[in-house]
Write an enzyme that holds these catalytic residues in place. Structure first.
Site, PDB file in Angstrom:
ATOM      1  N   ARG A  88      -7.138   6.011  -2.838  1.00  0.00           N
ATOM      2  CA  ARG A  88      -6.670   7.305  -2.349  1.00  0.00           C
ATOM      3  C   ARG A  88      -5.191   7.331  -2.022  1.00  0.00           C
ATOM      4  O   ARG A  88      -4.481   8.259  -2.384  1.00  0.00           O
ATOM      5  CB  ARG A  88      -7.426   7.700  -1.069  1.00  0.00           C
ATOM      6  CG  ARG A  88      -8.727   8.383  -1.292  1.00  0.00           C
ATOM      7  CD  ARG A  88      -9.636   8.126  -0.112  1.00  0.00           C
ATOM      8  NE  ARG A  88      -9.928   6.703  -0.034  1.00  0.00           N
ATOM      9  CZ  ARG A  88     -10.865   6.116  -0.770  1.00  0.00           C
ATOM     10  NH1 ARG A  88     -11.614   6.829  -1.551  1.00  0.00           N
ATOM     11  NH2 ARG A  88     -11.063   4.815  -0.702  1.00  0.00           N
ATOM     12  N   THR A  89      -4.725   6.334  -1.285  1.00  0.00           N
ATOM     13  CA  THR A  89      -3.345   6.401  -0.805  1.00  0.00           C
ATOM     14  C   THR A  89      -2.378   6.396  -1.983  1.00  0.00           C
ATOM     15  O   THR A  89      -1.498   7.249  -2.090  1.00  0.00           O
ATOM     16  CB  THR A  89      -3.051   5.229   0.151  1.00  0.00           C
ATOM     17  OG1 THR A  89      -4.008   5.262   1.206  1.00  0.00           O
ATOM     18  CG2 THR A  89      -1.659   5.339   0.739  1.00  0.00           C
ATOM     19  N   LYS A 140       6.494 -15.004  -7.840  1.00  0.00           N
ATOM     20  CA  LYS A 140       7.472 -16.086  -8.052  1.00  0.00           C
ATOM     21  C   LYS A 140       8.135 -16.483  -6.737  1.00  0.00           C
ATOM     22  O   LYS A 140       9.062 -17.283  -6.721  1.00  0.00           O
ATOM     23  CB  LYS A 140       8.551 -15.618  -9.032  1.00  0.00           C
ATOM     24  CG  LYS A 140       8.028 -15.145 -10.367  1.00  0.00           C
ATOM     25  CD  LYS A 140       9.202 -14.670 -11.225  1.00  0.00           C
ATOM     26  CE  LYS A 140       8.699 -13.940 -12.459  1.00  0.00           C
ATOM     27  NZ  LYS A 140       9.798 -13.237 -13.140  1.00  0.00           N
ATOM     28  N   ARG A 148       2.501  -0.823   0.326  1.00  0.00           N
ATOM     29  CA  ARG A 148       1.318  -1.326   1.037  1.00  0.00           C
ATOM     30  C   ARG A 148       1.382  -2.840   0.971  1.00  0.00           C
ATOM     31  O   ARG A 148       1.586  -3.419  -0.100  1.00  0.00           O
ATOM     32  CB  ARG A 148       0.026  -0.822   0.413  1.00  0.00           C
ATOM     33  CG  ARG A 148      -1.193  -1.577   0.990  1.00  0.00           C
ATOM     34  CD  ARG A 148      -2.492  -0.951   0.657  1.00  0.00           C
ATOM     35  NE  ARG A 148      -2.652   0.326   1.366  1.00  0.00           N
ATOM     36  CZ  ARG A 148      -3.745   1.056   1.318  1.00  0.00           C
ATOM     37  NH1 ARG A 148      -4.779   0.645   0.617  1.00  0.00           N
ATOM     38  NH2 ARG A 148      -3.832   2.200   1.970  1.00  0.00           N
ATOM     39  N   HIS A 165      -1.230   2.607   9.526  1.00  0.00           N
ATOM     40  CA  HIS A 165      -1.346   3.415   8.322  1.00  0.00           C
ATOM     41  C   HIS A 165      -0.985   4.849   8.732  1.00  0.00           C
ATOM     42  O   HIS A 165      -1.847   5.729   8.808  1.00  0.00           O
ATOM     43  CB  HIS A 165      -2.783   3.335   7.795  1.00  0.00           C
ATOM     44  CG  HIS A 165      -2.949   3.781   6.377  1.00  0.00           C
ATOM     45  ND1 HIS A 165      -1.992   4.492   5.688  1.00  0.00           N
ATOM     46  CD2 HIS A 165      -3.990   3.617   5.518  1.00  0.00           C
ATOM     47  CE1 HIS A 165      -2.442   4.748   4.469  1.00  0.00           C
ATOM     48  NE2 HIS A 165      -3.643   4.218   4.339  1.00  0.00           N
TER      49      HIS A 165
END
Ligand code: ASP
Length: 323
Positions: A66-67, A96, A116, A144
């Site tokens: 969703r986000t 890396k 995120r 959030h």
């Protein structure tokens, strides 16, 4: 409509969206009003070109449906473009050994960067060195904030006001970042009371309880969902955050997770005990805490709630980029 809404928004001062704690009452009013304008825009016209020529970068080190999608749709519906990577832990130079700081330094050609990350505080670290606005789309068990804003928008749409409402938050309140952010936003409204429902070991952290005390928000803690059902206006269900249950060596601790899995299930027998005018919310994804039989109940709002994410994220992108 957008222009009007934005003109009222001369007070917008937020450069990076990192934590719910940044938002004042005025900021919240402004975001909610602008999101409402976006909802009308989407429903009546479908899109606008207010962000034409702008590009949003998304880097997601943790899974999201969703986000990420609603941010991408939000940007597209405002005429902007999107460039990004999901699974950034593997697909970006993080694999890396590149730091998040270096990654955002390089992405300075974006107009906004949505991140995120699995570490609490990662978005804040990124913001310290970023030349462009950073949006925290979830930082480990931290926060959030954009989810909390869409949660607020959902409650506002339902009740018109927050004052005097009882919000019950149920589940893994220790690791659930949406609960942490939403609880902070609710401190701006008078007469709101919160019931935290969780197993003893998964209680909401002290920093949140401290803030609630400082701001005079009444709250109680209980292990029994039954204590919340008859009084809650909003029943905010959450899942047990499986990915946070780790052994000291970093491997998944299934045994600990299994202790809590299924601890709260909002079956029809429980829904019956709720007020007629109450609503059931969930940031999603659900696991087993809301059975599909509940979806037909007129109080279920979780899919609408997810849809509201589009309007709220359109509003936030417009405010951040065009402010
Ligand atoms: N989607 C929300 C989050 O990213 C809720 C969850 O995953 O349980 O925090």
């Amino acid at each position: 409509l957008l222009q009007n809404s934005r003109q009222n928004n001369t007070a917008w001062h937020i450069r990076h969206i990192l934590s719910a704690r940044q938002f004042t009452r005025e900021d919240l009013d402004l975001v909610l009003e602008h999101a409402a304008a976006m909802e009308i825009l989407v429903k009546e016209k479908g899109w606008s070109n207010t962000l034409a020529g702008k590009v949003m970068a998304t880097i997601f080190y943790e899974p999201s449906t969703r986000t990420r999608m609603s941010f991408e749709f939000a940007m597209s519906k405002l005429g902007g473009k999107v460039c990004g990577t999901e699974n950034a832990k593997e697909f970006s130079s993080a694999s890396k050994g590149e730091t998040i700081e270096d990654t955002v330094r390089v992405l300075s050609y974006a107009d906004v960067i949505v991140i995120r990350h699995y570490e609490q505080g990662a978005a804040e670290r990124a913001a310290k060195v970023s030349a462009v606005p950073i949006i925290n789309a979830g930082d480990g068990p931290g926060e959030h904030p954009t989810q909390a804003l869409l949660d607020l928008y959902t409650i506002k749409k339902e009740f018109g006001v927050f004052d005097g409402k009882t919000i019950a938050m149920v589940g893994d309140l220790l690791n659930g970042r949406t609960v942490r952010s939403l609880a902070q936003l609710l401190t701006h409204f008078s007469g709101v009371s919160i019931i935290f429902v969780s197993p003893k070991k998964l209680r909401v952290c002290d920093d949140i309880k401290q803030l609630l005390k400082e701001r005079g928000v009444a709250f109680t803690e209980t292990e029994r969902i039954e204590d919340a059902l008859p009084t809650a206006d909003v029943l905010y269900m959450t899942r047990i955050q499986k990915e946070r249950f780790k052994n000291p060596d970093g491997t998944a601790n299934e045994e600990e997770y299994n202790k809590y899995k299924g601890v709260y299930v909002l079956g029809l027998d429980k829904i019956k005990q709720m007020k007629d005018k109450a609503i059931i919310m969930h940031p999603l994804p659900r696991v087993d805490e809301i059975p599909v039989e509940a979806d037909a109940d007129p109080r279920a709002r979780y899919f609408e709630q997810a849809k509201n994410g589009l309007y709220v994220r359109m509003a936030l992108l417009d405010l951040l980029i065009n402010k």
